[in-house]
Design an enzyme around this catalytic site. Structure first.
Site, PDB file in Angstrom:
ATOM      1  N   SER A 146     -14.108   3.705  -6.030  1.00 27.13           N
ATOM      2  CA  SER A 146     -12.696   4.082  -5.993  1.00 27.13           C
ATOM      3  C   SER A 146     -12.129   3.925  -4.591  1.00 27.13           C
ATOM      4  CB  SER A 146     -12.524   5.518  -6.477  1.00 27.13           C
ATOM      5  OG  SER A 146     -12.964   5.665  -7.810  1.00 27.13           O
TER       6      SER A 146
ATOM      7  N   ARG B 114     -16.130   8.803  -4.279  1.00 23.52           N
ATOM      8  CA  ARG B 114     -16.687   7.738  -5.116  1.00 23.52           C
ATOM      9  C   ARG B 114     -16.437   6.386  -4.438  1.00 23.52           C
ATOM     10  NH1 ARG B 114     -15.059   4.522  -9.568  1.00 23.52           N
ATOM     11  NH2 ARG B 114     -16.723   4.233 -11.096  1.00 23.52           N
ATOM     12  N   THR B 115     -17.505   5.706  -4.098  1.00 23.20           N
ATOM     13  CA  THR B 115     -17.406   4.487  -3.296  1.00 23.20           C
ATOM     14  C   THR B 115     -16.539   3.427  -3.961  1.00 23.20           C
ATOM     15  OG1 THR B 115     -19.579   4.907  -2.332  1.00 23.20           O
ATOM     16  CG2 THR B 115     -18.724   2.665  -2.158  1.00 23.20           C
TER      17      THR B 115
ATOM     18  N   HIS C  93       0.856  -1.193   0.000  1.00 22.77           N
ATOM     19  CA  HIS C  93       0.000   0.000   0.000  1.00 22.77           C
ATOM     20  C   HIS C  93       0.886   1.236   0.000  1.00 22.77           C
ATOM     21  CE1 HIS C  93      -1.139   3.291   2.825  1.00 22.77           C
ATOM     22  NE2 HIS C  93      -2.185   3.383   2.029  1.00 22.77           N
TER      23      HIS C  93
END
Length: 299
Positions: free
Chosen positions: A261, A258-259, A104
Site C-alpha cells: 500500500s 503495509r508495504t 498526488h
C-alpha cells in the site's frame, strides 16, 4: 470533535474520489484490498490499472493505532511513552498518455494519547510536459480553496510545497508544485480544530474535479514514442523523490505499515538513462527549465 468523525470523512472521501476517477476514465475500476495493521486498525487500498486514461493509480485510506515505537518517537522527537492514532487518504495517479500529468494528494490526521494532534496534507501536480496555462488553472483551484480559510494560506502553503516537493540531488522541483501543510492545530494557526478540519475537507474535495478536468482535456492528445520515453524518465524522477525524500513513505515503513500500500505510489514503468541531456530548445528542455522553486504560476 472526535477522531471517528475525521475517519468517517476520509472513508467517504475515498469513495467519492474513486467514483469520479472511474467515471472519467470510462474503462477501468478500482480493486479493493483490505488489510490490518499489526498494532490496531487497518486500511482499504484501492488500485486502478490498465484504464483508458489511467495506467496505474491508487486511492488509499488508512486508520491505524497503537503504541509509539522507538523509531516513531525519534521521528516525532518525543521521549515519553504514548499511543498514536493516524488516519488519512493518500493518492497518486499515473496516466497512460504523457500529455496527462501525474498528480498526488494526501490529507491526514494524527493524534497522541497525551492530547497532541495535527492535520497535514497537500496536492501537487507533476506534468511530463509543462503547460503553463494548465499549471495556472491548477494553482487557481488551490488558491480558491485556501482563500476561503486564510488570506495567507495559499502563498504560505505554496512556498512549503516548493520546498517539500523538491529533489535536492537534482536541483529540480518534482513538478509545478501545489500546496503542502503539516502540523496544523490551534498552536500553529489562529483557528479552531473544526475550522482546520473544514480546510482539510475542502482540500480533499477539490482533488477529483480538478484532476478529472485535466484528464479529460489531455487524454486524446497525440504523442510519439519519444514522448513516452520522456515520460518514463520523468517517472524515474518521481520514484527517486518517493523513495529518497518523501516523509509519508518513510513514516509508513517505520510504523510497520503495509508495504504494498505504501509503495502503490510508484509507476508501472520508469526508466533511468545515464547522463541524459534533452535536445536544446526541445519541449523536454523547456520542461526541465521550469522545474524551479518560486515560480509564480498565477502571474
Amino acid at each position: 470533535m472526535e477522531r471517528n468523525e475525521i475517519e468517517e470523512f476520509f472513508k467517504s472521501l475515498q469513495d467519492d474520489i474513486c467514483a469520479q476517477l472511474e467515471q472519467t476514465d470510462g474503462k477501468a475500476t478500482f480493486q479493493e484490498d483490505l488489510w490490518q495493521h499489526k498494532t490496531g486498525g487497518g486500511g482499504r487500498t484501492r488500485l486502478i490499472q490498465h484504464g483508458d486514461i489511467l495506467e496505474k493509480g491508487g486511492v488509499n485510506f488508512s486508520a491505524v493505532e497503537g503504541p509509539l515505537g522507538e523509531d516513531m518517537k525519534k521521528a516525532l522527537k518525543i521521549n515519553e511513552d504514548a499511543d498514536f492514532f493516524a488516519t488519512g487518504v493518500s493518492i497518486v495517479q499515473h496516466p497512460r498518455n504523457p500529455m496527462v500529468p501525474i498528480i498526488h494528494m494526501n490529507v491526514r490526521y494524527f493524534e497522541l494519547s497525551n492530547g497532541t494532534y495535527w492535520f497535514g496534507g497537500g496536492i501537487d501536480l507533476t506534468p511530463h510536459y509543462i503547460n503553463e496555462a494548465q499549471a495556472k488553472w491548477f494553482h487557481e483551484q488551490l488558491k480558491a480553496v485556501c482563500d476561503k480559510h486564510g488570506v495567507d494560506f495559499y502563498q504560505t502553503f505554496k512556498e512549503r510545497a516548493d520546498d517539500y516537493f523538491y529533489l535536492p540531488h537534482r536541483d529540480e522541483t518534482r513538478g509545478v508544485g501545489g500546496i503542502f501543510f503539516d502540523h496544523l492545530n490551534e498552536k500553529s494557526l489562529n483557528l479552531s480544530k473544526s475550522q482546520i478540519f473544514d480546510f482539510v475537507k475542502d482540500v480533499g474535495n477539490v482533488f477529483a474535479p480538478t484532476y478529472c478536468h485535466l484528464m479529460t482535456i489531455n487524454k486524446d492528445k497525440a504523442y510519439t514514442q519519444k514522448n513516452k520515453e520522456w515520460q518514463f524518465l520523468r517517472r524515474g524522477r518521481y520514484v527517486e523523490f518517493n523513495l529518497v525524500w518523501d516523509r509519508g513513505t518513510k513514516f509508513g515503513l517505520v510504523t510497520g505499515g503495509r508495504t504494498e500500500s505504501i509503495l502503490m505510489s510508484l509507476p508501472p514503468q520508469a526508466n533511468w538513462e545515464y547522463c541524459f541531456e534533452p535536445e536544446a530548445g526541445s519541449e523536454e528542455q523547456k520542461t526541465l527549465d521550469a522545474l524551479k522553486k518560486g515560480i509564480d504560476w498565477l502571474a
